[in-house]
Design an enzyme around this catalytic site. Sequence first.
Site, short mmCIF file in Angstrom:
data_model
loop_
_atom_site.label_atom_id
_atom_site.label_comp_id
_atom_site.label_asym_id
_atom_site.label_seq_id
_atom_site.Cartn_x
_atom_site.Cartn_y
_atom_site.Cartn_z
N ARG A 121 -3.38 12.53 -4.57
CA ARG A 121 -4.67 12.68 -3.90
C ARG A 121 -4.67 11.87 -2.60
NH1 ARG A 121 -9.20 13.51 -8.64
NH2 ARG A 121 -8.57 15.65 -9.04
N GLN A 126 -5.12 17.54 0.43
CA GLN A 126 -6.40 18.04 -0.05
C GLN A 126 -6.41 19.55 -0.22
OE1 GLN A 126 -9.40 16.52 2.60
NE2 GLN A 126 -9.58 14.59 1.51
N ASP A 129 -4.96 20.52 -3.66
CA ASP A 129 -5.50 19.79 -4.82
C ASP A 129 -6.15 20.75 -5.81
OD1 ASP A 129 -6.60 18.04 -6.60
OD2 ASP A 129 -7.72 16.86 -5.14
N SER A 132 -9.01 19.34 -8.17
CA SER A 132 -10.36 19.29 -7.61
C SER A 132 -10.98 20.68 -7.51
CB SER A 132 -10.33 18.62 -6.23
OG SER A 132 -10.05 17.25 -6.34
N TYR A 231 -10.71 5.08 -8.07
CA TYR A 231 -10.82 5.60 -9.42
C TYR A 231 -11.19 4.49 -10.40
CZ TYR A 231 -8.59 9.55 -7.28
OH TYR A 231 -8.31 10.60 -6.44
#
Length: 386
Positions: A121, A126, A129, A132, A231
């Site tokens: 990530r 992106q 991903d 996501s 996270y």
Amino acid sequence: MLIAIPAEAYPGEFRVAATPETIKKLIKAGHTVRVESTAGLHAAISDAAYTEAGAEIALHPEALYQGAQLILKVRAPQAHELPLLPDHAALVALFDIHRYTHLDTLNSKNISAYALELVPRITRAQSMDVLSSQANIAGYRAILLATQYYPRFMPMLMTAAGTVKPARVLILGAGVAGLQAIATAKRLGAIVEVFDVRPATREQVESLGGKFIEVALSEDEKAATETSGGYAREMSDNYKLRQTLLIDQQARLADIIISTAQIPGKTAPILIPEKTVKAMKAGSVIIDLAVDSGGNCPLSRADEVVHSENGVVIVGHGNLASLLAADASALYARNMLAFISLLQDSSGTYAPHFDDEIIKATLISHQGVLSKVSEPAPVPILAQPA
């Protein structure tokens, strides 16, 4: 390259790894694309649509894989698919690598395998991903699934027969799925409360109209709530006890709970214990998005709907994105298209950029050698109760 797109064999998997949109781009880049007949059927894509985009249609797997250099899938191949795969091909898919049991077979065929769930990530990745993009869909579908089992309205209604109170929705985890669930529940008129171990998520939650609930933290605990990557960290036993009490209190008031907490490579944390379920209101609904990893509720069963003795409905569906297969496939295919740009040179020849950090993170088998599997891209989680 000759790129093969098989129909998915995993039970309940309705997505497909390429769409007419992405196939047109692959062909424009000089590739030949072959799609197995009916591969896009459940994603509302006909064989004719693939043909119009320029793809070849293979009527059976043997014809599909003949001469294929690159295979694009949603789910990693099942046991009965493995003998059909051509030796020395490249394969890109979601492997669920910590539970996939056929990696040695792929390796024996000298297949270069790339696990998309391991895409790091980072900003540059992106567009690749898939976790996501698919979690976003799962969060949306979770709320719609809850309305199927919830025996009341979601919004407040004022009628001649009286006022109907809005549903109270509790969302555990403000990751990608949780944030989309907030937005969807608010659009349907529910009161939304959200718990996440990370105070930094409060702004996102409140921007979507949710009420952020949290365990009171000491200064030391505030500093320890998340990693440098944003996270959730594992919290102290004392914190976990306070978290358990808070979730139990809020669950008793909730009409719908959407639980999203997972830990890559580990069993999902138990956040809604049986005693909490027994204290919830009749007609309440729990949607457990972590059921494939063991579940956030011990009563959850994979791909089953469980009715508790006190009238609570617990829905365990581990692949909600597949229930919106058309849009889920469109997003997945775009992620895939972005990823395979790293597997080719300017002429379209298979030439992986092995020094690229994304390739290093995702390559799990190459030329008969198994790579050391690192932890997947971390998913925002809640602390495991004591």
